[in-house]
Design a protein around this motif. Structure first.
Motif, PDB file in Angstrom:
ATOM      1  N   PRO A 161     108.578   7.622  51.387  1.00  0.00           N
ATOM      2  CA  PRO A 161     108.013   6.877  50.252  1.00  0.00           C
ATOM      3  C   PRO A 161     108.803   7.132  48.983  1.00  0.00           C
ATOM      4  O   PRO A 161     109.213   8.261  48.707  1.00  0.00           O
ATOM      5  N   ARG A 162     109.014   6.065  48.218  1.00  0.00           N
ATOM      6  CA  ARG A 162     109.790   6.210  46.982  1.00  0.00           C
ATOM      7  C   ARG A 162     109.381   5.140  45.981  1.00  0.00           C
ATOM      8  O   ARG A 162     108.832   4.106  46.345  1.00  0.00           O
ATOM      9  N   GLU A 163     109.685   5.400  44.732  1.00  0.00           N
ATOM     10  CA  GLU A 163     109.485   4.421  43.672  1.00  0.00           C
ATOM     11  C   GLU A 163     110.745   3.569  43.562  1.00  0.00           C
ATOM     12  O   GLU A 163     111.864   4.085  43.580  1.00  0.00           O
ATOM     13  N   CYS A 164     110.573   2.261  43.470  1.00  0.00           N
ATOM     14  CA  CYS A 164     111.709   1.360  43.294  1.00  0.00           C
ATOM     15  C   CYS A 164     111.769   0.891  41.849  1.00  0.00           C
ATOM     16  O   CYS A 164     110.740   0.531  41.273  1.00  0.00           O
ATOM     17  N   SER A 223     112.835  -1.832  40.574  1.00  0.00           N
ATOM     18  CA  SER A 223     112.571  -3.250  40.359  1.00  0.00           C
ATOM     19  C   SER A 223     111.986  -3.859  41.624  1.00  0.00           C
ATOM     20  O   SER A 223     112.063  -3.281  42.715  1.00  0.00           O
ATOM     21  N   VAL A 224     111.417  -5.026  41.457  1.00  0.00           N
ATOM     22  CA  VAL A 224     110.875  -5.755  42.605  1.00  0.00           C
ATOM     23  C   VAL A 224     111.982  -6.082  43.599  1.00  0.00           C
ATOM     24  O   VAL A 224     111.807  -5.949  44.817  1.00  0.00           O
ATOM     25  N   GLU A 225     113.148  -6.496  43.101  1.00  0.00           N
ATOM     26  CA  GLU A 225     114.244  -6.839  44.002  1.00  0.00           C
ATOM     27  C   GLU A 225     114.705  -5.621  44.800  1.00  0.00           C
ATOM     28  O   GLU A 225     115.045  -5.725  45.981  1.00  0.00           O
ATOM     29  N   ASP A 226     114.716  -4.451  44.156  1.00  0.00           N
ATOM     30  CA  ASP A 226     115.094  -3.233  44.874  1.00  0.00           C
ATOM     31  C   ASP A 226     114.091  -2.960  45.991  1.00  0.00           C
ATOM     32  O   ASP A 226     114.462  -2.503  47.082  1.00  0.00           O
ATOM     33  N   TYR A 227     112.828  -3.237  45.717  1.00  0.00           N
ATOM     34  CA  TYR A 227     111.806  -3.036  46.744  1.00  0.00           C
ATOM     35  C   TYR A 227     112.028  -3.975  47.926  1.00  0.00           C
ATOM     36  O   TYR A 227     111.899  -3.568  49.086  1.00  0.00           O
ATOM     37  N   HIS A 228     112.380  -5.226  47.652  1.00  0.00           N
ATOM     38  CA  HIS A 228     112.646  -6.175  48.732  1.00  0.00           C
ATOM     39  C   HIS A 228     113.833  -5.720  49.582  1.00  0.00           C
ATOM     40  O   HIS A 228     113.807  -5.809  50.823  1.00  0.00           O
ATOM     41  N   VAL A 236     100.573   6.125  45.265  1.00  0.00           N
ATOM     42  CA  VAL A 236     101.245   7.198  45.977  1.00  0.00           C
ATOM     43  C   VAL A 236     100.299   7.854  46.978  1.00  0.00           C
ATOM     44  O   VAL A 236     100.738   8.433  47.978  1.00  0.00           O
ATOM     45  N   ASN A 237      99.008   7.736  46.737  1.00  0.00           N
ATOM     46  CA  ASN A 237      98.020   8.279  47.668  1.00  0.00           C
ATOM     47  C   ASN A 237      97.611   7.285  48.740  1.00  0.00           C
ATOM     48  O   ASN A 237      96.678   7.548  49.500  1.00  0.00           O
ATOM     49  N   ARG A 238      98.245   6.133  48.800  1.00  0.00           N
ATOM     50  CA  ARG A 238      98.256   5.175  49.904  1.00  0.00           C
ATOM     51  C   ARG A 238      97.008   4.321  50.051  1.00  0.00           C
ATOM     52  O   ARG A 238      97.074   3.202  50.544  1.00  0.00           O
ATOM     53  N   ILE A 239      95.836   4.795  49.658  1.00  0.00           N
ATOM     54  CA  ILE A 239      94.606   4.052  49.930  1.00  0.00           C
ATOM     55  C   ILE A 239      94.625   2.662  49.301  1.00  0.00           C
ATOM     56  O   ILE A 239      94.268   1.675  49.968  1.00  0.00           O
ATOM     57  N   PRO A 240      95.048   2.492  48.028  1.00  0.00           N
ATOM     58  CA  PRO A 240      95.098   1.122  47.474  1.00  0.00           C
ATOM     59  C   PRO A 240      96.070   0.209  48.225  1.00  0.00           C
ATOM     60  O   PRO A 240      95.840  -1.008  48.300  1.00  0.00           O
ATOM     61  N   VAL A 241      97.140   0.765  48.784  1.00  0.00           N
ATOM     62  CA  VAL A 241      98.107  -0.034  49.526  1.00  0.00           C
ATOM     63  C   VAL A 241      97.470  -0.535  50.820  1.00  0.00           C
ATOM     64  O   VAL A 241      97.638  -1.698  51.211  1.00  0.00           O
ATOM     65  N   TYR A 242      96.732   0.349  51.474  1.00  0.00           N
ATOM     66  CA  TYR A 242      96.038  -0.055  52.699  1.00  0.00           C
ATOM     67  C   TYR A 242      94.922  -1.056  52.390  1.00  0.00           C
ATOM     68  O   TYR A 242      94.679  -1.993  53.161  1.00  0.00           O
ATOM     69  N   GLU A 243      94.271  -0.860  51.270  1.00  0.00           N
ATOM     70  CA  GLU A 243      93.212  -1.797  50.878  1.00  0.00           C
ATOM     71  C   GLU A 243      93.801  -3.185  50.626  1.00  0.00           C
ATOM     72  O   GLU A 243      93.189  -4.201  50.991  1.00  0.00           O
ATOM     73  N   SER A 244      94.985  -3.250  50.037  1.00  0.00           N
ATOM     74  CA  SER A 244      95.637  -4.540  49.814  1.00  0.00           C
ATOM     75  C   SER A 244      95.911  -5.240  51.139  1.00  0.00           C
ATOM     76  O   SER A 244      95.739  -6.458  51.266  1.00  0.00           O
ATOM     77  N   LEU A 245      96.352  -4.472  52.145  1.00  0.00           N
ATOM     78  CA  LEU A 245      96.600  -5.076  53.450  1.00  0.00           C
ATOM     79  C   LEU A 245      95.311  -5.674  54.018  1.00  0.00           C
ATOM     80  O   LEU A 245      95.323  -6.767  54.595  1.00  0.00           O
ATOM     81  N   SER A 246      94.200  -4.980  53.837  1.00  0.00           N
ATOM     82  CA  SER A 246      92.933  -5.516  54.339  1.00  0.00           C
ATOM     83  C   SER A 246      92.559  -6.793  53.598  1.00  0.00           C
ATOM     84  O   SER A 246      92.006  -7.725  54.198  1.00  0.00           O
ATOM     85  N   HIS A 247      92.848  -6.858  52.309  1.00  0.00           N
ATOM     86  CA  HIS A 247      92.576  -8.089  51.556  1.00  0.00           C
ATOM     87  C   HIS A 247      93.446  -9.240  52.083  1.00  0.00           C
ATOM     88  O   HIS A 247      92.969 -10.376  52.234  1.00  0.00           O
ATOM     89  N   ILE A 248      94.712  -8.948  52.343  1.00  0.00           N
ATOM     90  CA  ILE A 248      95.627  -9.974  52.841  1.00  0.00           C
ATOM     91  C   ILE A 248      95.101 -10.576  54.133  1.00  0.00           C
ATOM     92  O   ILE A 248      95.153 -11.795  54.344  1.00  0.00           O
TER      93      ILE A 248
END
Length: 606
Positions: free
Chosen positions: A37-40, A42-47, A401-413
């Motif tokens: 896991p890392r911070e990017c 910019s958005v393009e760097d993340y892509h 960074v604690n992952r839960i909001p990222v997983y929650e976003s996947l459930s919303h998707i």
């Protein structure tokens, strides 16, 4: 609760996935610096990072075709990818399970197609799917994009009739990567309209869109952080061999023939691979639910709290915290058992869609009702667990960074991805009522109706479905098989949703009960039984108003069940149950999962 025997976690792992060592064999695929896991900046760097992760994973899988030879393993790999990075999962799922899978299953293996498949296999081209059209709801059952047969190519010209018909959400980014897509379009010859077929179309060569293709980047989404785009076609030429024709043919004289498929079944057959997409989505949602349950348990164990009534007590000592944490753990097990059962049946039975199954609002149920429902149930479970766990972790739970909001976003998707969940439930409800062979299982509550008896719980889950099924059959009568009108159906859509939801929850209960029964006589059974009780009682209590109103539950029984639910908290061996989930904490690197979370949090952004 007394400590469990040493072999219990392995028995539970085997019950969850059918293979106690599966997670251990998959984890090394993600032991590479690119997955850290890392911070990017910019958005393009993340892509670019997302693409690089997919390339590394593809190399380690031995290419896409090799990965698809072992479907169960690939589903597990995709589930692990979702835990590491949900965006990686979304990319990989579409590339393998939809785009490449469709080319192999529905294509005829000609030279033109083989060349494109080879590029997808090595990931020199990234695969996408383009079916949803931006300007109308229900576009899956009313595709307007046209593929006109052009013998002069020979091949087809794909056209977007109006701006409303542009394909929506495909992540075709203007980076140094080539993109292709399975494009769903209505096939036309001089003889007329022949229904919706998929075509494998080059979209972008890494520098510019393909001829006749227009790509417009959509605004960035923090919920689904991929380079989503609008894609439209303007007489875009497609070679004849890129038509994923299934059983259809067009003769040299331009005559269309498809003797083995009814016109009404064409869309469903074209979407055969959506069953794999549903399976992958359900697997990923179950995986992030397990990860979230593990994270909130670890945090609750490490987090020390002080109050006027207690000093320096771990927050897990509070029973109200246990109710949430162990409830998340119960949901994780229930969802995994349900998904595992659906995957097992998929592997054992034909993946061919059921001929003639009605499509009213969306095609997904007609392709595979069980896998579509597993996806719906897994979405709801993941949303519940992520939301409650985020709240129970306080401000720490809001940090990505604690992952839960990222997983929650996947459930919303996944309320929309892989088929809109509400439409799946509506089609399921109508199918349950109109199918003469379906009736909810009959159960009789045991004498005495002990609220602690699992047979009583089984009766209540079944009774809810039976009551709604009988009401729907009585209310809708023979008209369930007719198209009717919006005015008529509007009065009954809630009933169809309730019936399908009750059916789905009953299937989840049955899957959990069956998994528990297979462990009977073992220490693992004794460890899992209190968690099953907690999950079942949560489900009954959540629907207490309906049970009380119908008389299937008395006020005294309801009160007894609430008391029983609290007493079960003291019987749950959470350490063993979390251990058996095989959450890859060392790869997730969420600070809140560690006793040293304060120091780790301070260095996470470095």
């Amino acid at each position: 609760m007394p400590p469990s025997a040493p072999g219990v976690p392995d028995r539970l792992r085997e019950a969850l996935t059918g293979d106690a060592g599966l997670a251990e064999r998959i984890r090394p695929l993600f032991d590479h610096p690119v997955f850290v896991p890392r911070e990017c900046p910019s958005v393009e760097d993340y892509h670019h990072l997302n693409h690089e992760r997919l390339r590394v994973l593809n190399d380690r899988l031995g290419g896409g075709r090799e990965a698809l030879k072992a479907p169960e393993r690939l589903f597990a790999v995709l589930g692990h990818a979702a835990v590491i990075d949900p965006s990686l999962f979304l990319r990989a799922m579409v590339h393998y399970e939809v785009c490449l899978n469709a080319a192999l299953l529905l294509g005829d293996g000609n030279a033109e197609l083989d060349e494109a498949v080879a590029r997808l296999d090595t990931l020199s081209t990234i695969g996408n799917v383009l079916i949803t059209e931006v300007g109308r709801g229900g576009s899956h059952v009313s595709v307007r994009t046209r593929a006109e047969y052009d013998p002069s190519l020979p091949g087809f010209r794909i056209t977007t009739p109006t701006p409303d018909d542009a394909k929506f959400m495909a992540p075709v980014g203007p980076d140094a990567t080539a993109h292709a897509g399975v494009v769903y379009a209505r096939l036309h010859t001089t003889e007329g309209d022949h229904g919706v077929f998929p075509f494998l179309v080059d979209l972008h060569d890494g520098k510019r869109p393909a001829p006749g293709v227009r790509v417009t980047r959509l605004p960035h989404s923090t919920v689904s952080p991929l380079p989503h785009s609008l894609v439209s076609f303007h007489s875009a030429p497609v070679p004849f061999g890129r038509w994923l024709r299934d059983t259809a043919e067009i003769s040299p004289q331009g005559r269309f023939e498809e003797p083995s498929t009814r016109a009404d079944d064409r869309l469903v057959r074209s979407l055969t691979v959506s069953s794999a997409a549903s399976a992958a989505g359900a697997t990923a949602l179950a995986a992030v639910t397990r990860a979230t349950a593990g994270l909130v348990h670890r945090y609750s164990r490490h987090r020390v709290t002080t109050s006027a009534i207690c000093e320096n007590a771990p927050v897990i000592d509070y029973k109200i915290q246990q109710e949430s944490v162990y409830g998340a753990l119960a949901e994780a097990y229930a969802t995994t058992f349900l998904v595992h059962r659906a995957l097992h049946r998929r592997a054992r039975e034909s993946t061919e869609p059921t001929p003639g199954r009605r499509t009213t609002w969306a095609p997904w149920t007609a392709v595979s009702r069980e896998l579509s429902l597993a996806k719906v149930e897994a979405t709801a479970s993941a949303e519940r667990v992520c939301a409650e766990s985020r709240r129970r972790c306080g401000a720490h739970g809001t940090l990505t960074v604690n992952r839960i909001p990222v997983y929650e976003s996947l459930s919303h998707i996944y309320n929309s991805a892989g088929g809109d969940n509400r439409l799946i439930l509506l089609d399921t409800g109508r199918d349950l009522v109109s199918t003469t062979g379906h009736s909810p299982p009959e159960t009789v509550p045991p004498e005495g109706r002990d609220p602690a008896d699992p047979r009583v719980w089984s009766h209540l889950f079944g009774e809810r479905e039976r009551t709604l099924h009988a009401r729907a059959r009585s209310t809708l009568g023979d008209t369930i098989g007719t198209a009717g009108s919006l005015e008529r159906w509007n009065e009954h859509l809630w009933l169809l949703l309730d019936l399908a939801s009750a059916h789905s929850r009953r299937l989840a209960f049955d899957a959990f009960a069956e998994a528990l029964e297979e462990l009977r006589g073992t220490e693992a059974h004794a460890t899992l039984a209190p968690l099953f009780g907690l999950w079942a009682l949560n489900g009954i209590i959540d629907r207490a108003a309906e049970h009380l109103a119908s008389g299937s539950l008395t006020p005294e029984e309801y009160t007894a069940m609430r008391d029983l639910r609290r007493s079960l908290l003291g019987e749950i061996d959470a350490e063993v149950l979390v251990d058996a989930l095989d959450v890859p904490f060392e790869q997730i690197r969420a600070p809140l999962a560690s006793p040293d979370y304060v120091r780790l949090l301070g260095t996470a952004g470095a």
